[in-house]
Design an enzyme around this catalytic site. Structure first.
Site, short mmCIF file in Angstrom:
data_model
loop_
_atom_site.label_atom_id
_atom_site.label_comp_id
_atom_site.label_asym_id
_atom_site.label_seq_id
_atom_site.Cartn_x
_atom_site.Cartn_y
_atom_site.Cartn_z
N GLU A 199 1.64 0.37 -4.92
CA GLU A 199 1.15 1.65 -5.42
C GLU A 199 2.31 2.64 -5.46
O GLU A 199 2.64 3.26 -4.45
CB GLU A 199 0.04 2.19 -4.51
CG GLU A 199 -1.22 1.36 -4.51
CD GLU A 199 -2.27 1.92 -3.57
OE1 GLU A 199 -3.40 2.17 -4.01
OE2 GLU A 199 -1.95 2.11 -2.38
N ASP B 139 0.84 -1.19 0.00
CA ASP B 139 0.00 0.00 0.00
C ASP B 139 0.88 1.25 0.00
O ASP B 139 1.88 1.32 0.74
CB ASP B 139 -0.89 -0.02 1.24
CG ASP B 139 -1.82 1.17 1.30
OD1 ASP B 139 -2.70 1.27 0.44
OD2 ASP B 139 -1.66 1.99 2.23
#
Length: 649
Positions: A379, A350
């Site tokens: 990400e 994340d």
């Protein structure tokens, strides 16, 4: 950007001068760091005859182990730990078999402050993660728990399915007994009221290779003390990184049930041929002041600006400092633990753009020693951080992180428009001048120079964040007929599944998942987030299309090339204008001709005169080579659909 803790403060509660002193000592004084780091094992290290407790807390003057009477009893004993001058850690050994011993740490600092904390390396915890528990992990293994899955020979064949565990089975129509639990995810022969498969059987039928679960570690905002929690969260609010989330367990009061049941789930997925990816959130914590990082070594694990405030590149009030040795070590230790102990097959980071490239490369190296086919991606967004531009693990530095994947928002936005604007349009729903961007990204950015190989590119159009694709298409055209919405939706999913790189599907995308127009449903109720298992029957043709596209992708090597050299040699963009993208693929003794038609009308596609085999046409996929045309020099295809023709040389 996710904001899971809207009340999170952007400033620490502690005295700025004290924090600045600690930061200067530990993170900016290289001599101090080199003298005080610890490279060995930390936590409660269990064996049948003793347990060694090891805590890195170099700024504490004293550390005590607090021993409790059972998991939930009163404080029974406190033991002062010894400071190891050589190792720069606090240590203590308790003789005997201590499986189940419940403990916390009490730290006293030189300024007189006293903190009580969980063990940052805790592998088992009590309900709601309030206390740490010593665990003999061998006792948590399910029957027949064996070796991890064999190495995946060709990761270019991976197809990822992103799933929130509770969403998966909480629907009353899921046909599952243990709704929203680890065990519910693996109940076989579950069906909806129409008799259609749900749960793990459905995933097997769908044909994906990897199931990516949103965070499964212990997170903070769901009360585990009730069987059916009223709160809902995606799980991006970390509390105890080393223990599974208790709300997914059938008995969260027992620290070991959650461990065994998570392993049972993974074992069943592996037995079904499905690999498991774990979504991990090391970039921030939920509440800094109450987290074990900050309680054990105040001022070390987080980034600060020049005036002593937390930096906030994550948008949730704090950023961890992965560039610091012991934070990097913690991330590597944690990922390695999950890979080894739980046999995890991949990790999705994340907000990876908050981390540094050295950390991600170190994680990759550690995973390679376990299984080089373990997927690692994240990400890689551009996020505010005081790190220099060439240090951050975002998409701009992908070439510095071989075999670390990045989500490709270039294709996502080319297909459906800006993800943050509900009415923005893309290639599939009427935007012009997106054709070149679509074509370049379908080829995994072969000419961008941004990546080392196509497998670094995670191709997607929808994820748990933001609107579902269906809701976004509806927001842009609220009065449009359902058939056109469906065709546009299918076109986008088809492009993803036929793109180079690794395709990624959000759970329910194959049956046009809706969250009733809610964007970022991280804390909304089950009525919004649940997978609607009746919807797979309502959109059966779309589900079958996805199933067969996955099969086609798997059997056709031209749709999953492993190197950019192969892409350049074998694929040519022959047209990219007027809402049409066409590509020619050159195989060994045959060619494929692919047309993506985003026009709102039927399209007459000219071809070189001859006989062709239809592989994809009018929302159907043909897996054999029997669907031969007569001799043609053109073919008509429907609006918002894909055509794939095959011709032998």
């Amino acid at each position: 950007m996710k904001q899971y803790n809207p009340t999170s403060q952007s400033e620490p509660k502690y005295n700025y001068n004290y924090l600045t002193t600690i930061i200067n000592q530990i993170s900016h004084d290289s001599v101090f760091v080199e003298r005080n780091y610890y490279p060995g094992k930390l936590g409660a290290i269990y064996s049948k005859d003793k347990t060694e407790f090891k805590l890195w807390a170099p700024t504490a003057s004293q550390v005590e182990i607090l021993i409790y009477d059972g998991h939930y009893g009163v404080l029974k004993e406190n033991i002062v730990m010894a400071w190891s001058k050589d190792d720069k850690i606090f240590t203590h050994t308790i003789e005997g078999d201590n499986h189940g011993l419940t403990y916390r740490y009490r730290l006293t600092f030189f300024d007189g402050r006293v903190n009580t904390s969980n063990d940052p390396y805790a592998r088992a915890v009590t309900v709601n993660g309030q206390r740490s528990v010593v665990v003999d992990l061998d006792r948590t293994n399910p029957d027949n728990w064996g070796e991890r899955m064999p190495k995946m020979d060709d990761i270019s064949k991976a197809v990822i399915y992103e799933l929130h565990l509770r969403d998966f089975t909480v629907d009353s129509d899921s046909g599952v007994t243990h709704k929203g639990k680890f065990l519910g995810a693996i109940e076989e022969n579950a069906t909806n009221p129409n008799g259609s498969s749900t749960g793990i059987d459905y995933l097997k039928e769908l044909g994906v290779t990897h199931v990516e679960f949103l965070p499964l570690f212990d997170y903070q905002t769901v009360d585990e003390t009730v069987e059916k929690p009223r709160e809902y969260n995606w799980g991006y609010d970390p509390q105890n990184y080393g223990a599974p989330e208790g709300s997914y367990s059938t008995n969260p009061y027992d620290p070991f049930t959650r461990i065994k049941e998570m392993k049972q789930m993974i074992q069943a997925f592996h037995d079904a041929g499905l690999r498991v990816i774990m979504d991990v959130v090391y970039n921030h914590v939920y509440e800094v002041d109450d987290h074990s990082f900050h309680l054990t070594v105040p001022g070390y694990f987080f980034r600060y600006n020049d005036v002593g405030q937390f930096t906030n590149g994550t948008g949730v009030g704090n950023d961890t400092a992965s560039e610091r040795y012991m934070m990097r070590k913690y991330i590597v230790d944690s990922v390695s633990y999950w890979a080894k102990e739980y046999q995890i097959d991949g990790f999705r980071f994340d907000l990876m753009g908050i981390h540094d490239t050295t950390t991600m490369n170190t994680v990759r190296k550690a995973l390679d020693e376990i299984d080089p086919s373990i997927l690692l991606f994240g990400e890689g967004w551009d996020l505010y951080t005081p790190l220099s531009e060439n240090m951050v693990a975002n998409h701009n530095n992908a070439v510095l992180m071989p075999r670390v994947g990045q989500f490709n928002d270039g294709l996502r936005e080319a297909l459906k428009g800006n993800d943050f604007e509900a009415t923005a349009r893309g290639f599939i729903n009427g935007a012009w001048h997106m054709e070149q961007q679509v074509a370049q990204n379908v080829l995994a950015g072969v000419d961008f120079g941004s990546y080392n190989d196509p497998q670094q590119v995670i191709q997607y159009v929808e994820a748990h964040d933001n609107f579902t694709l269906y809701d976004k298409l509806r927001a842009a055209d609220p009065d449009l007929d359902e058939n056109t919405i469906t065709k546009r939706h299918e076109l986008a999913t088809t492009i993803i599944l036929l793109s180079q790189g690794i395709p990624f599907i959000h759970a329910g995308q194959e049956f046009l998942r809706t969250k009733n127009g809610v964007r970022d449903s991280y804390n909304k109720p089950d009525t919004i987030n649940k997978l609607d298992w009746l919807r797979q029957d309502e959109y059966r043709e779309s589900v079958e299309l996805v199933k067969n596209l996955i099969k086609l992708r798997n059997q056709e090597p031209l749709f999953h090339l492993s190197t950019y050299e192969e892409i350049k040699e074998r694929i040519e963009v022959t047209r990219a204008d007027y809402q049409i993208v066409q590509l020619t693929y050159r195989g060994d003794g045959y060619k494929l001709f692919v047309t993506f038609n985003a026009q709102g009308n039927m399209l007459n596609v000219p071809v070189k005169k001859g006989e062709y085999i239809k592989k994809v046409n009018n929302r159907r996929v043909y897996l054999d080579d029997d669907n031969l045309t007569r001799e043609i020099d053109n073919i008509l295809i429907d609006s918002y659909t894909t055509l794939v023709l095959k011709k032998f040389d």
